[in-house]
Design an enzyme around this catalytic site. Structure first.
Site, short mmCIF file in Angstrom:
data_model
loop_
_atom_site.label_atom_id
_atom_site.label_comp_id
_atom_site.label_asym_id
_atom_site.label_seq_id
_atom_site.Cartn_x
_atom_site.Cartn_y
_atom_site.Cartn_z
N ARG A 92 1.24 -3.15 -10.16
CA ARG A 92 2.50 -2.98 -9.42
C ARG A 92 3.60 -3.88 -9.99
O ARG A 92 4.76 -3.50 -10.02
CB ARG A 92 2.30 -3.28 -7.93
CG ARG A 92 1.46 -2.23 -7.24
CD ARG A 92 1.15 -2.62 -5.82
NE ARG A 92 2.29 -2.49 -4.95
CZ ARG A 92 2.36 -3.00 -3.72
NH1 ARG A 92 1.35 -3.70 -3.25
NH2 ARG A 92 3.42 -2.82 -2.99
N ARG A 131 13.87 2.32 -5.78
CA ARG A 131 12.96 1.60 -6.65
C ARG A 131 13.12 2.01 -8.11
O ARG A 131 12.46 1.45 -8.98
CB ARG A 131 11.53 1.91 -6.24
CG ARG A 131 10.83 0.72 -5.56
CD ARG A 131 9.42 1.16 -5.33
NE ARG A 131 8.51 0.13 -5.00
CZ ARG A 131 8.13 -0.18 -3.76
NH1 ARG A 131 8.69 0.39 -2.73
NH2 ARG A 131 7.18 -1.08 -3.58
N ARG A 146 -2.57 -11.38 1.81
CA ARG A 146 -1.87 -10.50 2.74
C ARG A 146 -2.88 -9.64 3.51
O ARG A 146 -3.88 -9.19 2.94
CB ARG A 146 -0.92 -9.61 1.95
CG ARG A 146 0.14 -8.99 2.79
CD ARG A 146 1.40 -8.87 2.01
NE ARG A 146 1.47 -7.57 1.35
CZ ARG A 146 2.62 -6.98 1.03
NH1 ARG A 146 3.76 -7.60 1.26
NH2 ARG A 146 2.62 -5.83 0.42
N LYS A 157 10.10 -9.28 1.10
CA LYS A 157 11.31 -8.55 1.49
C LYS A 157 11.10 -7.73 2.76
O LYS A 157 12.02 -7.55 3.54
CB LYS A 157 11.88 -7.72 0.34
CG LYS A 157 10.95 -6.71 -0.27
CD LYS A 157 11.62 -6.06 -1.44
CE LYS A 157 10.83 -4.86 -1.94
NZ LYS A 157 9.39 -5.12 -2.15
N ARG A 201 -5.01 -4.31 2.07
CA ARG A 201 -4.70 -2.95 1.64
C ARG A 201 -5.17 -2.73 0.21
O ARG A 201 -5.12 -3.64 -0.60
CB ARG A 201 -3.18 -2.72 1.69
CG ARG A 201 -2.67 -2.45 3.05
CD ARG A 201 -1.19 -2.10 3.15
NE ARG A 201 -0.36 -2.26 2.00
CZ ARG A 201 0.94 -2.57 2.07
NH1 ARG A 201 1.53 -2.77 3.25
NH2 ARG A 201 1.67 -2.68 1.00
P1 AMP Z 1 5.72 -1.00 -0.39
O1 AMP Z 1 5.08 -1.11 0.94
O2 AMP Z 1 7.23 -0.89 -0.31
O3 AMP Z 1 5.30 -2.08 -1.34
O4 AMP Z 1 5.24 0.40 -1.03
C1 AMP Z 1 3.88 0.67 -1.27
C2 AMP Z 1 3.74 1.77 -2.30
O5 AMP Z 1 4.40 2.96 -1.84
C3 AMP Z 1 4.38 1.48 -3.65
O6 AMP Z 1 3.55 0.74 -4.51
C4 AMP Z 1 4.63 2.90 -4.17
O7 AMP Z 1 3.44 3.49 -4.63
C5 AMP Z 1 5.03 3.64 -2.91
N1 AMP Z 1 6.50 3.59 -2.70
C6 AMP Z 1 7.18 2.99 -1.68
N2 AMP Z 1 8.49 3.15 -1.80
C7 AMP Z 1 8.67 3.87 -2.94
C8 AMP Z 1 9.83 4.35 -3.64
N3 AMP Z 1 11.07 4.11 -3.19
N4 AMP Z 1 9.62 5.05 -4.79
C9 AMP Z 1 8.39 5.30 -5.26
N5 AMP Z 1 7.27 4.85 -4.67
C10 AMP Z 1 7.39 4.16 -3.51
#
Ligand code: AMP
Length: 214
Positions: free
Chosen positions: A171, A88, A127, A13, A160
C-alpha cells in the site's frame, strides 16, 4: 467547508477526519469505509473492491468516482464534507474538480498528515478494526477500554487483511506512486496545507483547527 485529507495509509487521517467532521458538523466521507460496508453486505461492488483491497491495490477509478459522486448528491453534503481516502489518483482529483466546477464550488483545503514510512509500518501492525461498526483503534495509541472489544458496539476487534505488514508495504508503494502526485496537484491550486502526523493525536488535531479556524 470542503476538505480533503491526504497522507499515507496509516498516517491517522481517518481519525482526524472523524474529529473534524464532529467539530465542524460536516459529513465524513471515507471511500474505504464505503467499500468495507459493501463487502460486509455482500454487494457486487464489495466483491469487486475486495479483490483489490486484499492485495493492497487501489480499486479502479471507474468503481470509485460514481460512488463518491452519488454520495455528494446527498442533502447532508450541502454545507461541505471532509473526504478521507478520496481522491487517491490524479484522474479521481480531476473528476472531483469537474464535479465541483459544475456546482460552482471548490475545495478549501487539502490537509496532508505527514508521517514517514518507517513510522507507518509500526503503526499499522498495531491497528485494530471492529468487525461490527468499523471503528478503528490502536493497541498502544488508541486502545479500547477492554482489549479486543469495540467500545462502541462491543463486537470483536481484528487486524484487517489490508493492515497486515506485507500488504502495508504494498500500500505504501502504491501510495508513493499513485497518490503522492496529488500533493503537487493541490499545491499548485494553492490549497495544500501540511501538519506533522507524528505527534499525539490531539496535537495533530489542534494544528488542523489552527489552520481551519475554531
Ligand atoms: P482506506 O481505508 O482509505 O485506507 O482504504 C482501504 C482500501 O480501499 C485501499 O487500500 C484501496 O484498496 C481502497 N480504496 C479506498 N479509497 C479508494 C480510492 N479513492 N481509490 C481507490 N481505492 C480506494
Amino acid at each position: 467547508m470542503k476538505l480533503i485529507m491526504l497522507g499515507a495509509p496509516g498516517a491517522g487521517k481517518g481519525t482526524q477526519a472523524k474529529k473534524i467532521a464532529e467539530k465542524y458538523n460536516i459529513p465524513h466521507i471515507s471511500t474505504g469505509d464505503i467499500f468495507r460496508a459493501n463487502i460486509k453486505n455482500g454487494t457486487e461492488l464489495g466483491q469487486k473492491a475486495k479483490t483489490y483491497m486484499d492485495q493492497g491495490l487501489l480499486v479502479p477509478d471507474e468503481l470509485v468516482v460514481d460512488l463518491v459522486m452519488d454520495r455528494f448528491a446527498q442533502p447532508d453534503c450541502e454545507n461541505g464534507y471532509v473526504l478521507d481516502g478520496f481522491p487517491r489518483t490524479i484522474p479521481q482529483a480531476e473528476a472531483l474538480d469537474a464535479a465541483l466546477e459544475k456546482a460552482g464550488a471548490k475545495i478549501d483545503y487539502a490537509i496532508n498528515v505527514e508521517v514517514p514510512d518507517e513510522n507507518i509500518i509500526n503503526r499499522m501492525s498495531g491497528r485494530r478494526a471492529c468487525v461490527g461498526c468499523g471503528a478503528t483503534y490502536h493497541i498502544v495509541h488508541i486502545p479500547p477500554k477492554t482489549e479486543g472489544v469495540c467500545d462502541k458496539c462491543q463486537k470483536e476487534l481484528i487486524l484487517r487483511d489490508d493492515d497486515k505488514p506485507e500488504t502495508v508495504k504494498k500500500r505504501l508503494d502504491v501510495y508513493h506512486e499513485q497518490t503522492q502526485p496529488l500533493m503537487d496537484y493541490y499545491m499548485e491550486k494553492g490549497v495544500l496545507v501540511e501538519v506533522d502526523g507524528t505527534v499525539a493525536m490531539e496535537e495533530v488535531f489542534d494544528a488542523i483547527v489552527e489552520i481551519l479556524g475554531a
